[in-house]
Design an enzyme around this catalytic site. Structure first.
Site, mmCIF file in Angstrom:
data_model
loop_
_atom_site.group_PDB
_atom_site.id
_atom_site.type_symbol
_atom_site.label_atom_id
_atom_site.label_comp_id
_atom_site.label_asym_id
_atom_site.label_seq_id
_atom_site.Cartn_x
_atom_site.Cartn_y
_atom_site.Cartn_z
ATOM 1 N N ARG A 158 2.645 5.630 -5.183
ATOM 2 C CA ARG A 158 3.898 5.077 -4.661
ATOM 3 C C ARG A 158 3.579 3.729 -4.023
ATOM 4 N NH1 ARG A 158 6.651 4.832 0.225
ATOM 5 N NH2 ARG A 158 8.907 5.193 0.158
ATOM 6 N N LYS A 186 -0.371 0.496 3.929
ATOM 7 C CA LYS A 186 -0.442 1.271 5.165
ATOM 8 C C LYS A 186 -1.513 0.746 6.115
ATOM 9 C CE LYS A 186 2.054 5.349 3.791
ATOM 10 N NZ LYS A 186 2.077 6.799 3.508
#
Length: 302
Positions: A265, A225
């Site tokens: 994840r 991210k």
């Protein structure tokens, strides 16, 4: 199997004695880190099986990008992308999660063999979602969400991001429980990168104990991210591409496992799978001190 770490388990899913690793299969042309790479069914299924071979405990299949600025795909297209992949992986014995905001996709995926619904809107995007999941008796990921990101990073203003995210997640969990989903099948996710900047994401990771205090298993989805890119680049340089953030992702996986997260994840599985196993081995070597247990959250956050 030893579970003395106090890590919460999820009814309806396998029980792991350490932080689980959820591998990502994006059946999309436009996801931020791997869009288009696994876009056809056979390639996507093979990729999911490869992730399991690399150490993934479960595989999250999604047919709609949720990156900032992404436009939604229509329901028929999402179904076309997702259902054959879910069916193919489930047929191979893989524990499959479906990443969707649509009740129809969740319902069809569960019928095709998915074991878990991962809804980044926490049931807010589709009013029918909670009823569908409750009727199926499936586990459900409730992510912190403040709306679609088609216009960019919406409503990312916080006075105290940790307290506000925890409070908003708590309210959403209450709504999910009232909708009929069993408490032991609810997982929470702080929604890193969703209506949050790098400082917000880091603050949340620094206080995972506060989120564990909500009383539900915690999923941490930090993989590749933007905030990791900003950390790696420093204040003046451009952030590295998403695929060059996997070592940083594995660092977050280790820290999340140490704090007591139920699962991480990730796109690149092997490094995070190794990281959570090392954390577990170190914890097993200290039988007198288990800071991952909910009762020791503050100690684990130091």
């Amino acid at each position: 199997m030893s579970t003395h770490s106090g890590r919460r388990q999820v009814a309806g899913l396998p029980h792991w004695d350490r932080c689980a690793v959820m591998g990502v299969v994006n059946v999309t042309p436009d996801s931020f880190s791997d869009g288009g790479r696994w876009f056809d069914t056979s390639t996507a299924v093979k990729h999911g099986l490869d992730l399991v071979a690399q150490g993934a405990d479960l595989v999250d299949v999604g047919g709609e990008s949720t990156r900032p600025g992404a436009t939604r795909v229509d329901e028929a297209e999402e179904l076309r992308r997702v259902i054959p992949v879910v069916r193919g992986l489930a047929a191979e014995g893989v524990t499959v999660s479906v990443d969707t905001m649509r009740a129809s996709v969740a319902e069809r995926s569960l019928a095709a063999g998915a074991a878990l619904v991962n809804d980044v809107s926490g049931g807010l995007a589709d009013p029918a979602m909670i009823g569908v999941v409750a009727a199926a008796g499936a586990p459900f990921v409730v992510m912190h969400w403040r709306g679609f990101l088609e216009g960019g990073n919406v409503r990312g203003v916080y006075e105290d991001v940790v307290a506000e995210v925890a409070d908003e997640l708590h309210a959403r969990v209450e709504a999910v429980l009232e909708g009929g989903i069993a408490a032991d099948r609810v997982i929470v996710d702080p929604g890193l990168g969703f209506s949050k900047d790098a400082a917000h994401d880091l603050a949340l990771l620094a206080r995972l104990d506060r989120l564990l205090g909500l009383g539900h298993p915690l999923l941490v989805a930090a993989s590749r991210k933007r905030f990791l890119g900003r950390v790696l680049a420093g204040p003046d340089a451009p952030p590295p591409p998403a695929r060059e953030r996997d070592a940083a992702t594995a660092a977050v996986s280790a820290l999340s496992a140490r704090a007591g997260a139920w699962a991480v994840r990730v796109h690149e599985v092997r490094a995070s799978a190794d990281a959570v196993r090392v954390v577990h081995a170190i914890q097993e070597a200290r039988p007198d001190d288990h800071p991952t247990s909910p009762e020791h959250g503050a100690e684990g956050a130091r």
